[in-house]
Design an enzyme around this catalytic site. Structure first.
Site, PDB file in Angstrom:
ATOM      1  N   GLU A 199     -13.762  -2.522  -1.707  1.00  0.00           N
ATOM      2  CA  GLU A 199     -14.757  -1.567  -2.098  1.00  0.00           C
ATOM      3  C   GLU A 199     -15.091  -1.990  -3.899  1.00  0.00           C
ATOM      4  OE1 GLU A 199     -13.953   2.497  -2.596  1.00  0.00           O
ATOM      5  OE2 GLU A 199     -13.198   2.662  -0.395  1.00  0.00           O
ATOM      6  N   HIS A 257     -16.852   6.672  -0.404  1.00  0.00           N
ATOM      7  CA  HIS A 257     -16.290   7.121  -0.822  1.00  0.00           C
ATOM      8  C   HIS A 257     -16.425   8.311  -1.056  1.00  0.00           C
ATOM      9  CE1 HIS A 257     -12.091   5.837  -2.236  1.00  0.00           C
ATOM     10  NE2 HIS A 257     -11.957   6.876  -1.698  1.00  0.00           N
ATOM     11  N   ALA A 276     -15.738  11.275   0.442  1.00  0.00           N
ATOM     12  CA  ALA A 276     -14.921  12.708   1.218  1.00  0.00           C
ATOM     13  C   ALA A 276     -14.463  13.129   0.434  1.00  0.00           C
ATOM     14  CB  ALA A 276     -13.576  11.753   1.987  1.00  0.00           C
ATOM     15  N   SER A 277     -14.161  13.570  -0.638  1.00  0.00           N
ATOM     16  CA  SER A 277     -14.566  14.457  -2.068  1.00  0.00           C
ATOM     17  C   SER A 277     -14.974  15.048  -2.546  1.00  0.00           C
ATOM     18  CB  SER A 277     -13.120  13.903  -2.783  1.00  0.00           C
ATOM     19  OG  SER A 277     -13.390  13.410  -3.557  1.00  0.00           O
ATOM     20  N   ARG A 283      -1.757  17.010   6.609  1.00  0.00           N
ATOM     21  CA  ARG A 283      -3.257  17.904   6.231  1.00  0.00           C
ATOM     22  C   ARG A 283      -4.132  17.335   6.489  1.00  0.00           C
ATOM     23  NH1 ARG A 283       0.653  17.333   1.813  1.00  0.00           N
ATOM     24  NH2 ARG A 283      -0.991  16.500   0.731  1.00  0.00           N
ATOM     25  N   ILE A 284      -4.938  16.267   6.131  1.00  0.00           N
ATOM     26  CA  ILE A 284      -6.050  16.069   6.537  1.00  0.00           C
ATOM     27  C   ILE A 284      -5.687  15.684   7.983  1.00  0.00           C
ATOM     28  CG2 ILE A 284      -7.826  14.568   6.244  1.00  0.00           C
ATOM     29  CD1 ILE A 284      -6.633  14.414   2.942  1.00  0.00           C
ATOM     30  N   ASP A 290     -16.177   5.596   4.787  1.00  0.00           N
ATOM     31  CA  ASP A 290     -16.401   6.670   3.963  1.00  0.00           C
ATOM     32  C   ASP A 290     -15.535   5.585   3.101  1.00  0.00           C
ATOM     33  OD1 ASP A 290     -16.633   7.910   1.906  1.00  0.00           O
ATOM     34  OD2 ASP A 290     -14.564   8.968   2.125  1.00  0.00           O
ATOM     35  N   CYS A 347     -12.145   7.876   6.918  1.00  0.00           N
ATOM     36  CA  CYS A 347     -12.461   8.442   5.770  1.00  0.00           C
ATOM     37  C   CYS A 347     -10.310   8.346   4.774  1.00  0.00           C
ATOM     38  CB  CYS A 347     -12.802   9.728   5.672  1.00  0.00           C
ATOM     39  SG  CYS A 347     -13.580  10.516   6.366  1.00  0.00           S
ATOM     40  N   SER A 348      -9.220   6.923   5.227  1.00  0.00           N
ATOM     41  CA  SER A 348      -8.103   7.534   4.935  1.00  0.00           C
ATOM     42  C   SER A 348      -8.672   5.897   3.280  1.00  0.00           C
ATOM     43  CB  SER A 348      -7.584   7.016   5.855  1.00  0.00           C
ATOM     44  OG  SER A 348      -7.541   5.783   6.717  1.00  0.00           O
ATOM     45  N   ARG A 349      -7.651   4.970   3.706  1.00  0.00           N
ATOM     46  CA  ARG A 349      -7.909   3.815   2.979  1.00  0.00           C
ATOM     47  C   ARG A 349      -8.323   2.839   3.422  1.00  0.00           C
ATOM     48  NH1 ARG A 349      -7.287   7.228  -0.026  1.00  0.00           N
ATOM     49  NH2 ARG A 349      -5.462   7.762  -1.372  1.00  0.00           N
TER      50      ARG A 349
END
Length: 294
Positions: A210, A228, A230-231, A83-84, A205, A179-181
């Site tokens: 982290e 982090h 992205a959301s 989706r992303i 991101d 922007c995933s993991r």
């Protein structure tokens, strides 16, 4: 209050009968937009230029000042066309008329149809049509793409997916976005690659450890790094909070679990009460929780 739950020991939760909720369905466009933002910031050296301006170093227009990469007509590579990844690909193809190459274990028919239709539209209007290709391997994407965005899940097969060898496969002036993991990228190898290839740029991101960055990354002018976020659009964060709260409420009230965790719009309608269900319990099947018939 997130989609990913690799920070939760789900097996232990199953053993103790603890439901694990997450908040899917509201992050797709927001995350894709940030990936697109990082792509642009890296391509046009926006952060470098901003720092230069704030430091009072601008002394007038120069033909070579912060020359970056043009995106139009270049190739965007997507690794993981879920989706992303697909939303990001559509933004880059339609927004900047980029050609697409993607790698995924599953064919993304909807994405292919979208790019084909857009290419036909451009051609009908006298413009160069965009193209798409499904790569046979990830290395094919790394070799051919000018901008590469990572959107895989994180598991044993994708840990350090981007390492010293895969970075060497990419173009010298390529742009890498993640922007995933964080652990999908070998950050130590990335820092070394950035040092040795000043025209290679990256937008990150997420990070391997982290909230920390590997030594040297913060000093790289050819790296754009954000914490982090992205959301972090207002609509998405409010939606995530709402879904997280409704997961708790649903479990307390003994509600069944919503049948489509990505179809959460009914829970976010401010003009109607939410369905009597928990929006998304990732271990519902393991716990034997009933599924809503709504």
């Amino acid at each position: 209050m997130a989609v990913g739950y690799n920070n939760v020991d789900v097996n232990a939760a199953n053993k103790h009968g603890v439901a694990v909720g997450n908040t899917p369905g509201v992050l797709t466009e927001t995350t894709a937009e940030l990936a697109a933002s990082l792509s642009l910031a890296a391509a046009r050296r926006i952060v470098e230029a901003d720092q230069f301006m704030r430091a009072g170093l601008y002394d007038g227009w120069l033909p070579h000042l912060f020359v970056g990469n043009l995106l139009k007509g270049q190739t965007v590579g997507v690794i993981g066309a879920g989706r992303i990844g697909s939303a990001y690909a559509r933004m880059m193809v339609e927004g900047f008329k980029m050609n697409l190459i993607y790698y995924d274990l599953y064919q993304s028919t909807r994405l292919e149809k979208f790019v084909t239709a857009y290419g036909e539209f451009l051609k009908a209007n006298g413009e160069q049509p965009v193209t798409w290709k499904r790569a046979a391997s990830m290395d094919e994407v790394l070799r051919e793409a000018d901008v590469i965005s990572l959107h895989p899940i994180l598991d044993k097969t994708t840990y350090h997916l981007i390492n010293k060898e895969s970075l060497a496969t990419m173009k010298k002036e390529a742009i890498l976005v993640n922007c995933s993991r964080g652990p999908v990228v070998d950050e130590v190898a990335l820092v070394e690659h950035l040092k040795q290839n000043p025209m290679f740029r990256v937008g990150l991101d997420v990070f391997e450890d982290e909230p920390y960055m590997k030594p040297g990354l913060a000093d790289m002018k050819n790296a754009v790094v954000v914490p982090h976020i992205a959301s972090a659009s207002k609509w998405t964060r409010e939606g995530m909070a709402t879904l997280a709260a409704l997961n708790v409420l649903g479990k307390i009230k003994g509600y069944p679990v919503w049948g489509d965790p990505n179809g959460v719009a009914p829970f976010l309608n401010e003009n109607a009460p939410p369905p009597a269900a928990s929006p998304s319990i990732v271990n519902a099947k393991a716990l034997g929780l009933p599924v809503s018939k709504l």
